[in-house]
Structures are given as C-alpha cells and as structure tokens.
Write an enzyme that holds these catalytic residues in place. Structure first.
Site: not given
Length: 305
Positions: A38, A66, A80, A180
């Site tokens: 993203d 991540y 988010d 997310r």
C-alpha cells in the site's frame, strides 16, 4: 541485466510508481515487483529485472515478514491510520499484555480472513475499493491464509487522555494476508475496536530491509557504473520453494528440459511440495513441478540454463 533488486519503498509511492521509475532509470521494460505494498507502507519491495520477471508468480506467492503497530480504541474505514474513524471503544483501563499475547497466539496457523473493502480484490469485475469509494459495502468471500508468526514486540502503551492502547508486532505470513485486517480482527478478539497504525515490510524473497536500497541510491549506483553490485541472483525469486542441488549430469539434463522421475532422483520421493528449485553450484537452473498426468514424474516449469 538479469536478477533481483531489493528496493526500499518509501511512503507515498505505489508499487507501480516504483516499477515505472525503475523502467526509466534502467532503460528496460522487463521489470516487475514481487508483491504490492500500500502507498503508505514502507519497506522491502522485491523487483525482478530481465529474465527474473519470468519468476514473478513465485515472488508474489512467497511469504512476507512485516513489523507494525496496532492501536486499540477506535477503528477506521480503511483499517489503517489513513482512514476516517467509524467506531470507538474507549479504554477506561489498560488491557494486560498477557491477554493480548494470548489473543495473538490464536491467529497463528491456517485461518480465514475476509478481504477489506479498501483493497484491490475484484468482485463482479470491479475492485472492492471502487465500491467502497461509492459508499457501498458488499459481501466478500473469505480466504484461507497462513500466519507463521504473530507476536508483540514492544511493551503495551496506554494513553489515558485518548483512551487508547498501542503496541508493535511482527508477523510472518502467506500471500494474500491483509495485515490491517489482521490488526482489526485481533482488536475484535479482545472485544474492542482497533486499527493498524503503522506498517513496514521487513523481509520478502530472502531479502531483508537492512540491505534494501532507495531509488535515489539505485540512480547513484547506475551513474557510477556500479549497478551490478545491487543485483541479487534470480534464485532469490524462488526462496520459498524447496531447493535441490543437482549433479553435473542432472544439471545438463535440466538445462534441456529433461523430466525427472522419483526413481532416478531419490530426493524427490520425500518431497511434499508441488514445485522445487533445481540448483547447480548455487545457481538456479530450473523450476520443476509435478507432472499433472504422470504420477512420480517431475517436469520443468521454468528453465534458465
């Protein structure tokens, strides 16, 4: 130029922006990325150049690592920190770290996840974020994903003014995982609203963030004639596949597309995967797959010679 670049994607860039920029810098159209990030997410973006683009399907399918942050206390429409607040659950008291850890453990393994509305998943020929921008919410089929690790990496910080609580985490996961959404689902498991407040990809395709280079650095290396120093072997594109070392005779056979049987190549009989990377002297020679019609036979899927 054939190989993999370990690019550090900065915030504000789409993955396509990075590819477009590199096509100009490297003067080649044969470039692709190994897994979308993203725009506001930073970190490792594997880039395939030249012959390595033939392995993009494996790069995209590879697991990723991540590091991010979850904030408990309110949720957003995009799940988010960039979205609009849609619901609140003020924390009057701190949630114990032990309770959070226990909840996180329950997400490890094969789980079902519903893609978020703000995503590029297509339903009826239209991307979900296009529906979301029109204020439309539609049913989305759940997906099976694999969470290899999901752990808290910092103390839990309670904000008594805003009635929120935050902590950082590390997650190792399969293709198709929306981190997310994982953050939101964790909050729900705790009986709260929540969202992913930060995220960075720290590893993919055997590439680590410590060695990642920015577009500016790549341009500098190009201008000084040292670009080759940044190129990783194409074998990094198949880092998630089982790897089998070939003998000289097997390597020469693989280079011309020979099929292997489990009988003549005993290492294959114990292999549970559907594909493997065939290496000789540490270099990728081919990617093999199970023959769709002949049991016990492996056929080349990609040959590099």
């Amino acid at each position: 130029m054939n190989g993999i670049l370990n690019v550090y994607k900065e915030a504000g860039w789409t993955s396509f922006d990075v590819v477009a920029k590199l096509r100009g810098l490297l003067k080649t159209k044969k470039i692709g990325h190994g897994g979308t990030l993203d725009p506001e997410v930073t970190g490792v973006l594997p880039i395939a150049v030249g012959k390595a683009t033939r392995l993009l399907e494996y790069m995209e399918a590879a697991g990723k690592v991540y590091e991010g942050e979850v904030t408990l206390g309110f949720s957003t429409d995009t799940e988010d920190a960039q979205g609009k607040i849609i619901s609140k659950s003020p924390l009057e008291n701190e949630i114990p770290a032990s309770e959070i850890d226990t909840a996180m453990e329950k997400f490890v393994g094969l789980i079902q996840q519903t893609p978020p509305m703000y995503s590029a998943v297509k339903i009826n020929g239209k991307k979900l974020y296009e529906y979301a921008r029109q204020g439309v919410t539609i049913d989305r089929p759940k997906r099976t994903i694999n969470i290899h690790e999901f752990v808290r990496t910092s103390p839990v910080v309670y904000d008594s003014v805003n009635k929120t609580e935050s902590f950082t985490f590390r997650v190792s996961c399969s293709k198709g995982t929306y981190v997310r959404t994982l953050s939101v689902d964790l909050a729900k498991a705790l009986g709260l609203e929540g969202h992913m407040s930060k995220l960075q990809r720290t590893a993919a395709n055997g590439l680590k963030i410590e060695e990642a280079v920015t577009l500016e650095q790549i341009e500098s290396y190009r201008d000084t004639g040292k670009l080759s120093e940044l190129i990783y072997p194409i074998g990094y594109a198949v880092s998630d596949l089982p790897q089998i070392d070939l003998s000289l005779d097997q390597m020469e056979a693989a280079r011309v597309g020979k099929k292997f049987s489990e009988a003549e190549f005993t290492k294959l009989s114990a292999l549970k995967a559907e594909r493997f990377a065939a290496l000789y002297d540490g270099k990728l020679v081919a990617v093999y797959m199970r023959h769709p019609e002949k049991e016990g036979i492996w056929k080349p899927n990609k040959v590099f010679g």
